[in-house]
Scaffold this active site. Structure first.
Site, short mmCIF file in Angstrom:
data_model
loop_
_atom_site.label_atom_id
_atom_site.label_comp_id
_atom_site.label_asym_id
_atom_site.label_seq_id
_atom_site.Cartn_x
_atom_site.Cartn_y
_atom_site.Cartn_z
CG ASP A 31 70.63 94.73 33.49
OD1 ASP A 31 70.82 94.33 34.65
OD2 ASP A 31 70.53 94.00 32.51
CG ASP A 40 70.16 91.94 25.95
OD1 ASP A 40 70.66 93.02 26.30
OD2 ASP A 40 68.96 91.67 26.10
CG ASN A 51 64.41 91.11 27.36
OD1 ASN A 51 64.34 91.25 28.58
ND2 ASN A 51 65.47 91.48 26.66
NE ARG A 63 64.19 100.61 29.81
CZ ARG A 63 64.17 101.92 29.66
NH1 ARG A 63 64.27 102.72 30.68
NH2 ARG A 63 64.06 102.45 28.45
C1 UD1 Z 1 65.15 96.04 25.72
C2 UD1 Z 1 65.61 94.85 26.54
C3 UD1 Z 1 67.11 94.86 26.76
C4 UD1 Z 1 67.83 95.02 25.44
C5 UD1 Z 1 67.28 96.22 24.67
C6 UD1 Z 1 67.88 96.38 23.29
C7 UD1 Z 1 63.73 94.40 27.97
C8 UD1 Z 1 63.18 94.39 29.35
N1 UD1 Z 1 64.95 94.88 27.83
O1 UD1 Z 1 65.41 97.20 26.51
O2 UD1 Z 1 67.48 93.63 27.38
O3 UD1 Z 1 69.21 95.21 25.72
O4 UD1 Z 1 65.87 96.09 24.50
O5 UD1 Z 1 67.72 95.23 22.54
O6 UD1 Z 1 63.09 93.95 27.02
N2 UD1 Z 1 66.10 104.94 23.70
C9 UD1 Z 1 65.89 106.29 23.63
N3 UD1 Z 1 64.67 106.77 23.98
C10 UD1 Z 1 63.65 105.96 24.36
C11 UD1 Z 1 63.86 104.58 24.42
C12 UD1 Z 1 65.10 104.09 24.09
O7 UD1 Z 1 66.78 107.06 23.29
O8 UD1 Z 1 62.55 106.48 24.63
C13 UD1 Z 1 67.44 104.39 23.36
C14 UD1 Z 1 68.10 103.74 24.57
O9 UD1 Z 1 68.79 104.69 25.35
C15 UD1 Z 1 69.04 102.77 23.93
C16 UD1 Z 1 68.27 102.30 22.70
O10 UD1 Z 1 67.29 103.32 22.46
O11 UD1 Z 1 70.22 103.42 23.50
C17 UD1 Z 1 67.61 100.95 22.85
O12 UD1 Z 1 66.61 101.00 23.82
P1 UD1 Z 1 65.32 100.06 23.75
O13 UD1 Z 1 65.28 99.34 22.45
O14 UD1 Z 1 64.14 100.89 24.13
O15 UD1 Z 1 65.61 98.99 24.88
P2 UD1 Z 1 64.74 98.59 26.12
O16 UD1 Z 1 63.33 98.38 25.71
O17 UD1 Z 1 65.03 99.52 27.25
#
Ligand code: UD1
Length: 418
Positions: A116, A306, A22, A92
């Site tokens: 995922d 995670d 990540n 992602r």
């Molecule tokens: C990253 C990690 C993933 C980890 C997650 C949370 C990578 C490639 N992946 O994913 O392994 O599980 O952080 O620690 O680094 N959300 C919204 N709107 C948005 C963006 C996010 O509502 O625009 C919500 C998502 O649906 C989720 C939460 O915020 O419920 C966390 O998402 P986010 O922190 O953005 O995770 P990722 O960057 O996708």
């Protein structure tokens, strides 16, 4: 390909924690920001790095692996800001090219991100942040088109500290006119790693490691390439700790950083795992059956989502009943069906999993539903009777650098077969 795990004795010895998936994927994406040659070290040997190389190649950044853990990326300035579906759909983190492309080239066409499959993964916060800086978006069935003539600084308050949104706003803000403030920013160690690399490239970022990042834009010619060592992977570290815990072993986890896993270490300790920070790693021991605890996932510094499959796997063999609460991804309990095939006693109630520890898991064929859940099934297999055969291991290969070899090196009875 499958991973075959036999019931194993206590794990012993030493294991090295590889670089973080990540982090490395995001570090690779920021090579789009400035021309030059970048040398990344401590790069994990995982499939997602290859996928990101493919995506960057399509955009115009060349890459070459040197040995197994070094990657040289070359940006000659010939960038086409169109990210094709074939690569974007596979991970992602492909969405992380959005910020650098809009910030540096004024446009980005990106097919919707994959990765995922654990429920809805919106990007509204990424869009909201970049719009506040002057970008405009068209969303269509195939993906997104972002355009920006001149990005300007803005104060952006995230309603949730999204990792991806923080990263995309940050990487666009590096070249925007004026100051961008991200309030309620995510502050995972991988974001600190990204900030550190950007600063080495010439970016001006204050508040690194806090929930308020302040980025003062610089001119494109003030940015340059750099070399960088990828931060170690706290989730892979946690995987080895959980394997030591369930097998009641004694292992030095080299490269695990206590300061990145404080809350998790506290929970492991409550369960009865002995964790002693030493220079350059953690000494992990466990003598008795684990004790059940309750826990909830939260953004950093809370318990990462995670880690959850690993903790649920540990609860499955603990003494007592524990409740796992998922606060980030409601769909992220699908692997529980697989764990139950091994005899785990788990009941899902909304975003809670109630886990009653059993004395003994029983080996069975299971499928890895995603990266972390796949690893948790492998760990559970170490203490299941007989043989556990884990299929769909391409998920595990996306994020784990030689999980089988590293566990075998600690004495686990584990092999890969095709
Ligand atoms: C990253 C990690 C993933 C980890 C997650 C949370 C990578 C490639 N992946 O994913 O392994 O599980 O952080 O620690 O680094 N959300 C919204 N709107 C948005 C963006 C996010 O509502 O625009 C919500 C998502 O649906 C989720 C939460 O915020 O419920 C966390 O998402 P986010 O922190 O953005 O995770 P990722 O960057 O996708």
């Amino acid at each position: 390909m499958q991973i075959v795990v036999e019931h194993s004795e206590a794990l012993r010895g030493e294991v090295q924690v590889p670089g973080a998936k990540n982090s490395v994927l995001k570090l690779m994406a920021v090579t789009l920001l400035a021309e030059g040659e970048y040398r990344l070290t401590n790069v994990p040997d995982i499939a997602d790095v290859d996928t990101m190389c493919d995506l960057l190649r399509a955009l115009g950044v060349q890459s070459k692996r040197v040995g197994t853990h070094e990657l040289v990326l070359t940006n000659t300035g010939n960038i086409t800001p169109v990210a094709p579906f074939e690569q974007v759909d596979r991970i992602r983190a492909s969405i992380n090219v959005l910020g650098p492309l809009v910030g540096r080239y004024g446009s980005a066409d990106i097919a919707m991100p994959g990765g995922d499959d654990f429920g809805s993964r919106p990007i509204d916060l990424h869009v909201m942040g970049l719009e506040a800086m002057g970008a405009t978006f068209e969303l269509n069935r195939d993906g997104i088109r972002a355009t920006a003539k001149d990005l300007h600084g803005a104060t952006i308050e995230l309603k949730f500290p999204s990792v991806g949104a923080t990263e995309n706003i940050l990487t666009a803000a590096v070249l925007a006119n004026g100051v961008t403030v991200i309030d309620n920013a995510a502050r995972e160690p991988e974001i600190v790693d990204l900030c550190n690399m950007l600063v080495d490239m010439g970016a001006n970022i204050a508040g690194i490691g806090t929930d308020r990042l302040s980025i003062t834009g610089v001119k494109p010619n003030q940015l340059h390439s750099t070399d960088h060592e990828v931060v170690n992977d706290r989730v892979q570290a946690a995987t080895y700790i959980s394997a030591v815990a369930v097998t009641r072993g004694d292992v030095f986890v080299r490269g695990a950083r206590a300061e990145h896993m404080e809350m998790l270490i506290n929970r492991f300790s409550e369960m009865g795992v002995g964790i002693t920070p030493q220079q350059d790693g953690l000494h992990v021991t466990c003598q008795d059956r684990l004790r059940a605890i309750d826990f909830a996932t939260l953004p950093y510094p809370g318990i990462a989502t995670d880690y959850k499959p690993l903790l649920v796997g540990m609860l499955a063999v603990s003494d007592g009943t524990g409740i796992a609460t998922e606060n980030l991804y409601p769909g992220r309990f699908r692997y529980v069906d697989e764990l139950m095939k091994l005899g785990a006693d788990v009941r899902i109630d909304g975003h809670h999993a109630v886990v009653r520890g059993v004395e003994q898991l029983v080996g069975a064929p299971v499928n890895a539903p995603d990266i972390r859940a796949g690893a948790a099934l492998v760990v559970a297999g170490l203490v299941a009777t007989g043989q556990t055969i884990v299929s769909d291991i391409h998920h595990i290969d996306r994020g784990y650098d030689d999980l089988v070899g590293r566990l075998a090196g600690l004495g686990a009875r584990i092999t890969r077969r095709s």
